[in-house]
Design an enzyme around this catalytic site. Structure first.
Site, PDB file in Angstrom:
ATOM      1  N   HIS A 155       0.853  -1.189   0.000  1.00  0.00           N
ATOM      2  CA  HIS A 155       0.000   0.000   0.000  1.00  0.00           C
ATOM      3  C   HIS A 155       0.890   1.241   0.000  1.00  0.00           C
ATOM      4  CE1 HIS A 155       1.126   0.320   4.197  1.00  0.00           C
ATOM      5  NE2 HIS A 155       0.612  -0.862   4.457  1.00  0.00           N
TER       6      HIS A 155
HETATM    7  P1  TYD Z   1      -1.586  -3.281   8.146  1.00  0.00           P
HETATM    8  O1  TYD Z   1      -1.488  -1.822   7.896  1.00  0.00           O
HETATM    9  O2  TYD Z   1      -2.427  -4.132   7.234  1.00  0.00           O
HETATM   10  O3  TYD Z   1      -0.124  -3.906   8.200  1.00  0.00           O
HETATM   11  P2  TYD Z   1       0.979  -3.935   7.031  1.00  0.00           P
HETATM   12  O4  TYD Z   1       0.937  -2.595   6.380  1.00  0.00           O
HETATM   13  O5  TYD Z   1       2.273  -4.195   7.716  1.00  0.00           O
HETATM   14  O6  TYD Z   1       0.614  -5.041   6.117  1.00  0.00           O
HETATM   15  O7  TYD Z   1      -2.066  -3.451   9.646  1.00  0.00           O
HETATM   16  C1  TYD Z   1      -2.516  -4.687  10.166  1.00  0.00           C
HETATM   17  C2  TYD Z   1      -3.601  -4.403  11.195  1.00  0.00           C
HETATM   18  O8  TYD Z   1      -3.093  -3.651  12.284  1.00  0.00           O
HETATM   19  C3  TYD Z   1      -4.759  -3.617  10.600  1.00  0.00           C
HETATM   20  O9  TYD Z   1      -5.955  -4.219  11.049  1.00  0.00           O
HETATM   21  C4  TYD Z   1      -4.641  -2.248  11.211  1.00  0.00           C
HETATM   22  C5  TYD Z   1      -3.857  -2.463  12.485  1.00  0.00           C
HETATM   23  N1  TYD Z   1      -2.927  -1.351  12.785  1.00  0.00           N
HETATM   24  C6  TYD Z   1      -3.234  -0.481  13.809  1.00  0.00           C
HETATM   25  O10 TYD Z   1      -4.290  -0.603  14.472  1.00  0.00           O
HETATM   26  N2  TYD Z   1      -2.353   0.504  14.130  1.00  0.00           N
HETATM   27  C7  TYD Z   1      -1.200   0.670  13.429  1.00  0.00           C
HETATM   28  O11 TYD Z   1      -0.400   1.585  13.744  1.00  0.00           O
HETATM   29  C8  TYD Z   1      -0.909  -0.206  12.334  1.00  0.00           C
HETATM   30  C9  TYD Z   1       0.349  -0.051  11.509  1.00  0.00           C
HETATM   31  C10 TYD Z   1      -1.799  -1.211  12.047  1.00  0.00           C
END
Ligand code: TYD
Length: 134
Positions: free
Chosen positions: A52
């Site tokens: 993303h």
């Molecule tokens: P996600 O952004 O999908 O992780 P990555 O970019 O590493 O693949 O985040 C995974 C889950 O964690 C999603 O449900 C949102 C949550 N999250 C938070 O609540 N706070 C945060 O700071 C981050 C980075 C993720």
């Protein structure tokens, strides 16, 4: 943003016989104020994270333990940064597509972020990203 704004930053490292110590100061070693810190760990072999872009959030990524690759894409070109030392980090400006992969067993990714978590800051669709001027 373009890949030219990306920076691999070498952090201070204090070595002595008791072991090593490194540190990061906001707006000194990294060019933003830290509003959030998160970490990624226990990634099963072959899994990828990210996939993303952020409209506003800037990040600094450190491989505190083990190794992984960060693939950055500005819509024109892609570059892979392999992180494998806890005294180097990758500054990722806003507006780049980013993916993390090739996590080694027991790797630990520390991410310092410039904004609080905000789901509406994410762009999950690559063609939307390509068409946006970020
Ligand atoms: P996600 O952004 O999908 O992780 P990555 O970019 O590493 O693949 O985040 C995974 C889950 O964690 C999603 O449900 C949102 C949550 N999250 C938070 O609540 N706070 C945060 O700071 C981050 C980075 C993720």
């Amino acid at each position: 943003m373009t890949l030219e704004q990306v920076k691999v930053i070498k952090l201070p490292k204090f070595l002595d016989k008791r072991g090593n110590l490194s540190f990061i100061e906001e707006e000194n070693h990294i060019p933003f104020k830290i509003q959030r810190t998160y970490w990624i760990y226990d990634v099963p072999g072959g899994e990828a994270r990210g996939g993303h872009a952020y409209k506003e959030n800037e990040e600094f990524i450190v491989a505190l333990s083990g190794s992984f690759d960060v693939i950055l894409d500005d819509g024109k070109e892609k570059k892979t940064f392999s992180l494998n030392r806890s005294y180097y980090g990758l500054y990722v400006p806003k507006g780049l597509w980013r993916q993390m992969e090739n996590f080694s067993t027991n790797s630990l990714a520390l991410i310092l972020a410039s904004t609080p978590y905000n789901p509406s800051d994410y762009i999950y669709d690559y063609s939307t990203f390509k068409n946006m001027k970020l």
